[in-house]
Design a protein around this motif. Structure first.
Motif, PDB file in Angstrom:
ATOM      1  N   ILE A  21       0.837  -1.200   0.000  1.00 42.03           N
ATOM      2  CA  ILE A  21       0.000   0.000   0.000  1.00 42.03           C
ATOM      3  C   ILE A  21       0.870   1.247   0.000  1.00 42.03           C
ATOM      4  CG2 ILE A  21      -1.774   1.296   1.259  1.00 42.03           C
ATOM      5  CD1 ILE A  21      -2.580  -1.380   2.577  1.00 42.03           C
ATOM      6  N   SER A  22       0.490   2.216  -0.822  1.00 38.88           N
ATOM      7  CA  SER A  22       1.112   3.544  -0.799  1.00 38.88           C
ATOM      8  C   SER A  22       0.098   4.543  -0.244  1.00 38.88           C
ATOM      9  CB  SER A  22       1.550   3.981  -2.200  1.00 38.88           C
ATOM     10  OG  SER A  22       2.607   3.197  -2.677  1.00 38.88           O
ATOM     11  N   TYR A  51       3.656  -1.172   3.849  1.00 42.19           N
ATOM     12  CA  TYR A  51       3.154   0.077   3.263  1.00 42.19           C
ATOM     13  C   TYR A  51       4.212   1.165   3.350  1.00 42.19           C
ATOM     14  CZ  TYR A  51       2.190   2.068   7.948  1.00 42.19           C
ATOM     15  OH  TYR A  51       2.296   2.564   9.234  1.00 42.19           O
ATOM     16  N   GLY A  96       3.200   1.121  -4.377  1.00 42.70           N
ATOM     17  CA  GLY A  96       2.060   0.343  -3.942  1.00 42.70           C
ATOM     18  C   GLY A  96       1.192  -0.204  -5.057  1.00 42.70           C
ATOM     19  N   LEU A 113      -5.226   0.647   7.575  1.00 44.64           N
ATOM     20  CA  LEU A 113      -4.447  -0.005   6.527  1.00 44.64           C
ATOM     21  C   LEU A 113      -4.479  -1.531   6.645  1.00 44.64           C
ATOM     22  CD1 LEU A 113      -1.357   2.361   6.162  1.00 44.64           C
ATOM     23  CD2 LEU A 113      -3.535   2.373   4.913  1.00 44.64           C
ATOM     24  N   ARG A 117      -5.584  -3.611   3.401  1.00 42.91           N
ATOM     25  CA  ARG A 117      -4.781  -4.710   2.850  1.00 42.91           C
ATOM     26  C   ARG A 117      -5.575  -6.011   2.810  1.00 42.91           C
ATOM     27  NH1 ARG A 117       0.244  -8.016   4.530  1.00 42.91           N
ATOM     28  NH2 ARG A 117       1.506  -7.957   2.646  1.00 42.91           N
ATOM     29  N   SER A 177      -9.749   3.862  -1.016  1.00 48.01           N
ATOM     30  CA  SER A 177      -8.530   3.161  -1.411  1.00 48.01           C
ATOM     31  C   SER A 177      -8.788   2.598  -2.795  1.00 48.01           C
ATOM     32  CB  SER A 177      -8.170   2.052  -0.430  1.00 48.01           C
ATOM     33  OG  SER A 177      -7.834   2.593   0.840  1.00 48.01           O
TER      34      SER A 177
END
Length: 361
Positions: A21-22, A51, A96, A113, A117, A177
């Motif tokens: 993840i970014s 991340y 990400g 997060l 994810r 997201s």
């Protein structure tokens, strides 16, 4: 844990490789809450190995830059005015598979997060919108969005699309997201041109990409109401009208651009009501004689009558629509909305109830 609390429709699907993840934190001319936003992205139950955090801002500040370096995040300086251009700069270096935007005045809950994810382990999910909690300047809770049951479906299904729109899935970058591939399968150059309306781009790009769009009712985003926020805390009518006009023009340009992206697809319904409403507001607040057509107003009336949470929102919109047709009523409409927002601001301060604030466009 957040993973064990995952809705059944996500738990029962075959897993894919866990995505990286970014988190992209954007700031333009605002400093007071930025470090809190970044700190919230770092205080996660998800380990940092999974991340990264990228900050992109248009200013330099010795103390803030020192703190960001100490936090171990990537700090980009940008000359871009538009939010879309800043996001695009961050995307050029982001690693990400999933992008979680965060605006400088908002925050993430500690399990945000981990949930993101876990949801995106389902390989066909391209978009997630979570519920928001509302906080004041000091980060104190003042309410939450109305909770709805968890939901996931392909936006190509008309019923699912209506459901997603009703869930405000296309609203608020910090509560979204997005699968990175969805952004690049859309017109990334269009994103670069957007000053505002980037949340609508994320939603529309995900729909056009195909795949599953999901809604999670957990309040994973803390959305802050404060004095340096659009025209919400404007004290004089003249200043309010100026800011309302400026915002309407910017949004109208953004939605005109986005309409080209979704034109002749079922997803016009995501952008068209926003475009027509921005035209209504521009006509009323910018003293412009260029007004939306009767057909556009009829469309907006049908659409918004079923997609506004509170009766006063619909009545306010109806008043603006009437004033857009009848110029003598425009002064009254401006004054009415300004006075309504003063009342609501007092309610926010006293009772912690942010519903009813006039929102862009």
């Amino acid at each position: 844990s957040a993973v064990n609390d995952k809705p059944k429709f996500l738990r029962s699907t075959a897993r894919v490789e866990k995505p990286f993840i970014s988190v992209i934190v954007t700031a333009y001319n605002r400093k007071e809450f930025l470090l809190q936003a970044v700190s919230s992205a770092l205080r996660q139950t998800l380990p940092r190995d999974f991340y990264e955090v990228i900050v992109v801002k248009n200013f330099e500040d010795e103390e803030i830059d020192r703190q960001l370096k100490h936090m171990g995040v990537t700090n980009l300086s940008s000359n871009s005015v538009g939010l879309g251009a800043k996001v695009s700069e961050a995307l050029e270096i982001a690693r990400g598979d999933v992008i979680s935007p965060l605006e400088d005045d908002d925050m993430f809950s500690s399990d945000k997060l981990e949930v993101v994810r876990s949801v995106f382990e389902r390989g066909d999910v391209v978009f997630l919108r979570n519920r928001r909690a509302f906080v004041d300047t000091k980060g104190r809770g003042i309410g939450e969005e109305r909770a709805q049951p968890p939901f996931a479906a392909r936006g190509s299904d008309p019923g699912a699309l209506r459901k997603l729109i009703g869930l405000n899935a296309g609203c608020c970058c910090s509560a979204m997201s997005i699968r990175r591939s969805a952004l690049y399968s859309a017109d990334i150059e269009r994103l670069k041109r957007l000053v505002l309306g980037v949340d609508s781009f994320y939603f529309a790009a995900s729909l056009l990409h195909g795949g599953v769009l999901a809604y999670d009712p957990r309040p994973l985003t803390l959305y802050r109401f404060h004095g340096n926020q659009s025209f919400i805390n404007t004290s004089s009518l003249d200043a309010y009208v100026r800011k309302r006009c400026e915002a309407a023009k910017v949004y109208a340009n953004a939605y005109e651009d986005l309409m080209e992206m979704v034109r002749n697809t079922p997803y016009e319904v995501v952008v068209k009501p926003l475009l027509v409403r921005s035209k209504v507001v521009s006509t009323v607040f910018c003293r412009s004689e260029s007004k939306p057509t009767t057909q556009e107003l009829a469309y907006l009336l049908r659409y918004q009558n079923t997609n506004l949470d509170h009766p006063q929102d619909f009545l306010l919109l109806l008043g603006l629509m009437t004033a857009s047709i009848l110029p003598p009523l425009r002064g009254l409409a401006r004054r009415t909305e300004f006075e309504l927002n003063k009342v609501v601001r007092r309610e926010v301060a006293q009772c912690g109830n942010p519903k009813g604030l006039a929102s862009d466009p």
